[in-house]
Motif scaffolding. Structure first.
Motif, short mmCIF file in Angstrom:
data_model
loop_
_atom_site.label_atom_id
_atom_site.label_comp_id
_atom_site.label_asym_id
_atom_site.label_seq_id
_atom_site.Cartn_x
_atom_site.Cartn_y
_atom_site.Cartn_z
N SER A 161 -44.40 52.43 18.20
CA SER A 161 -44.30 51.38 17.19
C SER A 161 -43.92 50.04 17.79
CB SER A 161 -43.28 51.78 16.13
OG SER A 161 -41.97 51.83 16.68
N ARG A 165 -45.32 44.67 19.46
CA ARG A 165 -44.42 44.15 18.43
C ARG A 165 -43.02 43.84 18.97
NH1 ARG A 165 -46.47 48.94 15.52
NH2 ARG A 165 -48.18 48.31 14.13
N PHE A 188 -41.89 39.81 19.38
CA PHE A 188 -41.04 40.24 18.27
C PHE A 188 -41.00 39.19 17.15
CE2 PHE A 188 -36.72 40.61 16.36
CZ PHE A 188 -36.89 41.84 15.76
N ARG A 190 -42.90 36.49 17.27
CA ARG A 190 -44.26 35.93 17.28
C ARG A 190 -44.24 34.41 17.45
NH1 ARG A 190 -47.37 39.56 12.65
NH2 ARG A 190 -45.43 40.45 11.90
N ARG A 220 -51.08 38.82 15.72
CA ARG A 220 -50.35 39.31 16.89
C ARG A 220 -50.73 38.48 18.11
NH1 ARG A 220 -46.02 42.20 15.30
NH2 ARG A 220 -46.59 43.48 13.49
N GLU A 240 -53.37 45.34 10.41
CA GLU A 240 -52.35 46.35 10.12
C GLU A 240 -52.17 46.53 8.62
OE1 GLU A 240 -48.72 45.78 12.77
OE2 GLU A 240 -49.98 44.07 13.29
#
Length: 684
Positions: A161, A165, A188, A190, A220, A240
């Motif tokens: 996960s 990210r 994290f 972004r 992302r 997502e």
């Protein structure tokens, strides 16, 4: 290539789990210049070797330097020509690289891979490597989320996960008004962060280009490039959340290095013919999907520019980084895509027919790493030849075929699983300054991070007993810049802080502990030292129910010390740390019986805590010179309460606390000497 693959398999069978065969140590300036002038410069590449169930000091190379050398049937003879600039034991898992030729220093950014951990559980760490000596130091730490590695799970689930990210993406060094600035993508939050080179003075951050799009929650960012005074960054619409508008695709944005003059310059829908096809991001990938080649998730990790201004885009398959042991199954790697310039601020990608010949073991063997070849119209790209064999390949941009100074193919390892970025280490006898960009005036940046500066320290982790002491006075109901109560921002930051610690016992039954205390006109311990995450979260949530007037800083410190002195709960091997947060001036504190002020009582109480070995960090939320007295803090007092001036920080906006607390969790557990952290400046 079939014969090559068979040789590789034979070598792997004979060598794993051996150690690196590359030469150790740095590269002299003369060697770097000679290689550059000969048309075959050195490149740096990152390799990922130590897995989460191995000794973090396993000794495999993390950053290697290489050139294109003639083919040799003896793979170890090839590897012996390379130089290991840093081992995994020093920097852990790193991806992004940036080269500072003026100082011959290479910067590397921590990366969160499902199978390979960051050093010291610091996914936001930036490292500086002296290419001349091979000396590697942790240079700075950004608040890039908590590590999601679970040593009990080698592949999907919690580990996976975090891929894309958590941690850092690409990094570059840009010229900003005549000064070098390191630019880093924080996966994290972004945002794109800026720090001066070489002294790591923070300059704040700016949002990526897709922030205002209706699909921004799916955006992302990752890849970076600097070209002609402009900073370019690549963003994937990951899909997502399928309920948002948008299309699976890559978007490239251009801005000045400070984030001004931002605009989109390339948009590429990822629906072009490809096996396997690109698919939306998900952590729920199974072995069958990998085996049947129907799971491939895009990350836009690489950008490079040709001499004529055309662009080369490098895509990586996220499945490779979340699949763990499934990397032994068919590789579902990335792609190299050329994009022609179609105007002063627009590029158009070409995907059909495929231009770059990256079909080695499988149709798509590129890893997305790409670096421009200095002085030539070519790129060096990362490819996978087999599960444990990563190579660099030199491509001619005009034909898309292999064409290097020697044979155009260089094996980089036999013993590590994969790797990330590639960076040219070009060095010329006379440096040519890059043109200074004509940046538009920008508002003063907001700063959200503490930094760990220029300190050599082995990547080990210490355990801590922490007392979080939180101001619950009525002024904490006042709004932040985002419009919510300051206490709500503190509570969110505290929860993230708890996530960053290791509350669960490890194999040696070592773990962190936390106590929660609140204060206003009185003080109380909401929960004593414990590693019970649910109890701690409940105590944090309960602070809002006890808000009242008053700011008894003396009682706050007293309760923090009492929590850390609880003989029945303290763990002798854990370091005692108190973190005190307030948004106001001392209020209601009794003065000493003889004479003096409220501040004297507070300092006396802090001195008693420090005298028994407790480390105190102090955080002020407000400004010493705020127009409204309710927003003022006593910076001088809080600085004196802290263990040293380096243990104090203030911020005018409580929204910065999430990043402050997360990075502080790294600071207090990294096992390095105290006082080396750059907390002693205001975070505007």
């Amino acid at each position: 290539m079939a014969a090559v693959v068979l040789v590789v398999v034979a070598v792997l069978t004979a060598t794993r789990p051996g150690r690196t065969a590359t030469a150790q140590g740095g590269i002299s300036a003369r060697a770097l210049m000679d290689a550059t002038l000969a048309g075959n410069p050195y490149y740096a590449g990152t390799l990922w070797g130590c897995s989460i169930d191995e000794d973090p000091g396993c000794g495999l190379p993390a950053v290697v330097a290489f050139t294109d050398t003639p083919a040799d049937p003896d793979a170890f003879a090839v590897l012996a020509r390379h130089r290991t600039l840093s081992a995994s034991s020093a920097v852990g898992t790193v991806n992004g690289l940036a080269w500072d030729p003026a100082r011959r220093q290479l910067y590397a950014a921590a990366y969160h891979h499902a199978l390979h951990p960051a050093a010291g559980d610091a996914p936001g760490a930036l490292y500086r490597i002296d290419v001349g000596t091979g000396d590697a130091r942790r240079w700075a730490v950004l608040a890039a989320g908590a590590s999601r590695h679970d040593p009990a799970g080698r592949a999907l689930g919690h580990n996976a996960s975090g891929v894309g990210r958590v941690g850092l993406g690409d990094i570059e060094i840009a010229d900003e008004g005549g000064r070098p600035v390191l630019v880093a993508v924080n996966l994290f939050d972004r945002r794109i962060w800026r720090l001066t080179v070489p002294d790591a003075v923070p300059l704040g951050s700016f949002a990526h280009g897709a922030t205002g799009e209706p699909w921004a929650a799916n955006a992302r960012p990752f890849g970076l490039a600097v070209h002609d005074g402009w900073l370019y960054h690549a963003v994937v619409d990951s899909r997502e959340d399928p309920g948002l508008p948008g299309t699976l695709g890559v978007h490239v944005y251009r801005s000045r290095p400070d984030g001004s003059a931002m605009r989109e310059v390339l948009a590429l829908p990822l629906d072009y013919p490809r096996v396997p096809p690109w698919t939306p991001w998900t952590d729920a990938v199974d072995a069958a999907a990998v085996r049947e080649r129907r799971a491939s998730q895009p990350m836009a990790v690489g950008l490079a520019f040709r001499p004529d201004g055309d662009m080369v885009l490098g895509l990586r398959d996220r499945v490779d980084d979340i699949a763990g042991n499934w990397s032994y199954l068919p590789n579902l790697d990335g792609d190299l895509i050329p994009a022609a310039r179609a105007g002063p601020d627009r590029w158009v990608a070409r995907t059909d027919p495929e231009h770059y010949g990256d079909a080695f073991r499988f149709d798509e063997s590129a890893t997305g790493a790409v670096a421009a070849v200095p002085g030539r119209d070519g790129v060096v790209a990362g490819v996978r030849l087999w599960s444990h064999v990563r190579a660099a390949v030199w491509f001619d941009n005009r034909r898309g075929s292999i064409a290097g100074p020697a044979d155009g193919e260089e094996w980089l390892n036999l013993e590590t699983y994969d790797g990330g970025d590639i960076e040219a280490l070009a060095l010329y006898p006379t440096a040519t300054p890059a043109p200074a960009p004509t940046a538009s005036p920008a508002p003063p940046p907001r700063l959200h991070l503490p930094l760990t500066l220029n300190e050599r320290c082995p990547p080990r982790r210490r355990r801590v007993d922490v007392a979080l002491v939180v101001d619950a006075s009525t002024s904490m109901e006042r709004p932040t810049a985002a419009g919510r109560p300051k206490l709500a921002a503190v509570q969110e930051a505290a929860r993230l802080f708890l996530d960053q610690l290791h509350l669960a016992p490890d194999a040696d039954r070592r773990h962190d502990q936390v106590a929660i205390a609140g204060f206003n006109a009185s003080a109380w311990t909401a929960v004593a030292l414990t590693n019970d995450a649910a109890a701690l979260r409940g105590a944090v949530d309960g602070l809002a129910g006890r808000m009242a007037p008053g700011t008894r800083l003396d009682l706050a410190i007293e309760h923090g010390q009492a929590a850390l002195s609880d003989a029945g709960r303290r763990r002798a091997e854990n370091a005692p740390v108190m973190i005190l947060l307030t948004d106001g001036l001392p209020n209601g504190v009794p003065t000493p019986p003889s004479a003096g002020a409220q501040e004297d009582t507070v300092l006396a109480r802090a001195a008693r805590a420090k005298a028994v070995g407790m480390q105190i960090y102090a955080i002020g939320v407000g400004r010493p010179d705020a127009a409204d007295p309710a927003d003022r803090i006593h910076a001088g007092l809080l600085r004196a309460v802290a263990s040293s001036p380096a243990h104090y920080v203030d911020t005018p906006d409580a929204e910065a606390l999430a990043s402050i607390y997360q990075a502080l969790a790294v600071t207090i557990t990294d096992g390095c000497p105290a006082g080396r952290h750059n907390w002693g400046r205001r975070w505007p």
